[in-house]
Write an enzyme that holds these catalytic residues in place. Structure first.
Site, PDB file in Angstrom:
ATOM      1  CG  HIS A 351       0.857   0.322  -7.703  1.00 51.09           C
ATOM      2  ND1 HIS A 351       0.133   0.216  -9.110  1.00 51.09           N
ATOM      3  CD2 HIS A 351       1.816   1.377  -8.217  1.00 51.09           C
ATOM      4  CE1 HIS A 351       0.517   0.843  -9.933  1.00 51.09           C
ATOM      5  NE2 HIS A 351       1.670   1.529  -9.384  1.00 51.09           N
ATOM      6  CD  GLU A 353      -4.063  -1.830  -5.677  1.00 52.53           C
ATOM      7  OE1 GLU A 353      -4.949  -1.538  -6.484  1.00 52.53           O
ATOM      8  OE2 GLU A 353      -2.983  -1.151  -5.529  1.00 52.53           O
ATOM      9  CB  CYS A 380      -2.301  -4.159  -8.787  1.00 53.26           C
ATOM     10  SG  CYS A 380      -1.230  -2.851  -8.302  1.00 53.26           S
TER      11      CYS A 380
END
Length: 450
Positions: A351, A353, A380
Site C-alpha cells: 500500500h 502508506e 496500514c
C-alpha cells in the site's frame, strides 16, 4: 515493458520501469496493460511542483552577503537513492538553496544519488553536488537558477572536472498517457478547464525569450530551431499532465475535520474545523494525486506523502501502491473482490502508506501529517499510529463511507479517530453542474487535441 522516457540533451536512454495496470471497473480492460510516465519523468515533475511549495515567501532570492548583486530563482529538487527510492524532496526557502537544504539535512546518504532539479544549478549547488559524489544531475530546459554568465560557467567547470554528469532533461508524456488520465476526470471538468490550467502553468514556467538564448547560455550546442519546437511541445504536454491532476482542485475544495460515532460511522458537520493550513494541504494533495498515477495496481491508484515539523515543514517520505519492486507482469494475481478468481492481488500489493513508511528519511515522525488519496485500511492504520503520525488528510469524501467487507476493512482508522489518537480531515469538492459529456465525439476530440 512500455513506458515514457525523458529525453536528455545527449540522447541517453533512461531505464524503463514496469508499467501495467487496468481495471474493468474504471472502464479499462483488465488484460490490457496501461502506460504511465516513467519514474524519471515523475521525479522531475515532483521537483518542479516543489518550486510552488507554499512556504516560499519569494520566487527570487538574493545571494547571501552579496549586497543583492546576484539573484537566484527558487528551485525544487528530488534526490533519488541508488536503490531507486526517493531520499528527499525540497525547495529553496529561508535563504537556503533547494539543493543545499537536502545536502545539509541528509548528509552521509547522498553518494550515488540521482538528482532532479527544476532548474540548472548555480555554482554553489554544483560544488556541493560534486563534493557529495552524486551520480548525475538532471535539470529542465527552463531558466536556470542564475542567469549570470559567470555563475553558469563556474557551474559547468565544476561538473567538467568531476565524475558527476549533468544533463538537460526534456520530459516526455505521450498522448496515450494523457488520454488515459483524462478519462478519469470528474464529469464537471471540461476540456477548457484543462486547457486553461495547462496554459497558466506553461506561462509560469516557460520563457520564449530564454529558450532563444539557451543554446549559448546553458550551453546546449545541439539545440536548433527544430529541436526547440519539439522541446516546447514536450514541455507543454508535461504541463497538461499536471493540469489533469490540478484542474479538479482548482474548482474549489475544503479540508474538513471528521468525527466517528459509536457505531463507527464517519460524520462531518458543515461547521466542522478546517485543516489549519489550506495551502499546504492543497499543494501536498496534488503531490499525492500525482504519485497515485504511478501505480501498477490493476484497480486503484493511491498516493501518500508524509510531512514532519510544525514551523519548518519537510517532506519526510512519499509512496504509491503497487506490486513489489521490479515485479514483472504476470508474476502475481491481479484479481479483486468482484472477480471470479481463486486468488486475488491483495496479499501482494504494497500500500502507498506502507511504501512511504518503509523508505522515510526520518525515523521520528511524531506529530507528522499524512496526506493520502484514500482512507487507510486496517493493514496500514496500526503502522501509521506506530510511526507517530497524528493527523491524516484524505483526498476524497469519506463521510458515510463503507467499512469494507472484502479483503480490506477500514475499522481501525475509525477507532483511532473516535478515541482521539488520530485527527482526520476529508477533502470536499464544491459541487458544480456537470458540463462534460465524454461520450460526445466533438468533446472527446477537443480533449485529445488540447
Amino acid at each position: 515493458m512500455e513506458d515514457e522516457r525523458g529525453r536528455t540533451n545527449n540522447h541517453e536512454q533512461m531505464m524503463p520501469t514496469c508499467s501495467q495496470q487496468s481495471s474493468s471497473q474504471d472502464g479499462y480492460c483488465r488484460e490490457k496493460r496501461e502506460t504511465r510516465i516513467s519514474k524519471e519523468n515523475l521525479y522531475m515533475v515532483l521537483a518542479l511542483w516543489m518550486e510552488r511549495f507554499p512556504i516560499q515567501s519569494s520566487r527570487v532570492q538574493p545571494y547571501p552577503n552579496s549586497g543583492n548583486s546576484k539573484k537566484f530563482k527558487n528551485v525544487g529538487v528530488v534526490f533519488v537513492l541508488p536503490t531507486d527510492r526517493v531520499l528527499a524532496a525540497d525547495c529553496s526557502r529561508d535563504g537556503v538553496h533547494g539543493v543545499a537544504r537536502v545536502m545539509v539535512n541528509h548528509c552521509g546518504k547522498l553518494e550515488g544519488c540521482k538528482v532532479f532539479v527544476s532548474r540548472k544549478p548555480c555554482s554553489l549547488c554544483a560544488k556541493l553536488l560534486v563534493q557529495s559524489r552524486v551520480s548525475r544531475v538532471f535539470y529542465l530546459p527552463i531558466e536556470p537558477e542564475s542567469e549570470n554568465e559567470g555563475e553558469l560557467a563556474r557551474a559547468d567547470n565544476l561538473f567538467k572536472v568531476s565524475p558527476v554528469g549533468q544533463s538537460v532533461f526534456v520530459p516526455c508524456v505521450e498522448e496515450r498517457v494523457l488520454t488515459k488520465d483524462e478519462k478519469r476526470l470528474p464529469e464537471e471538468i471540461t476540456p477548457d478547464d484543462i486547457g486553461k490550467c495547462r496554459d497558466q502553468l506553461f506561462e509560469e514556467w516557460w520563457s520564449a525569450e530564454w529558450i532563444k538564448r539557451a543554446k549559448v547560455c546553458l550551453p546546449w550546442p545541439c539545440l536548433d530551431d527544430r529541436m526547440k519546437t519539439q522541446v516546447e511541445s514536450d514541455f507543454k504536454s508535461l504541463m497538461k499532465w499536471i493540469a489533469v491532476v490540478k484542474a479538479p482542485m482548482d474548482k474549489g475544495v475544503v479540508f474538513r475535520k471528521v468525527t466517528v460515532t459509536d457505531g463507527l460511522v464517519i460524520k462531518c458537520d458543515r461547521d466542522a474545523d478546517h485543516y489549519s493550513d489550506f495551502n499546504i494541504a492543497s499543494h501536498m494533495m496534488i503531490f499525492a494525486k500525482m504519485l497515485a498515477r504511478q501505480t501498477d495496481d490493476p484497480k486503484k491508484g493511491v498516493g501518500a506523502v508524509i510531512m514532519k515539523g510544525t514551523e519548518d515543514k519537510e517532506v519526510a517520505t512519499l509512496g504509491w501502491n503497487g506490486f513489489p519492486s521490479k515485479a514483472l507482469y504476470g508474476e502475481f494475481p491481479r484479481a479483486s473482490d468482484n472477480d471470479d478468481a481463486l486468488e486475488t492481488k491483495f496479499p501482494y500489493v504494497i500500500h502507498a502508506e506502507q511504501n512511504a513508511l518503509l523508505v522515510r528519511n526520518a525515523k521520528d515522525l511524531t506529530d507528522g501529517v499524512l496526506f493520502v488519496t484514500k482512507l487507510p485500511c486496517d493493514e496500514c492504520a496500526p503502522m501509521i499510529k506506530l510511526s507517530g503520525v497524528k493527523t491524516v488528510v484524505v483526498g476524497e469524501m469519506i463521510e458515510g463511507s463503507s467499512q469494507g467487507g472484502g479483503e480490506l476493512s477500514y475499522d481501525l482508522i475509525r477507532v483511532y479517530i473516535k478515541e482521539g489518537i488520530i485527527s482526520c480531515y476529508q477533502m470536499e469538492t464544491q459541487k458544480t453542474p456537470a458540463k462534460r459529456l465524454s461520450s460526445y465525439p466533438e468533446l472527446r476530440k477537443k480533449m485529445k487535441s488540447s
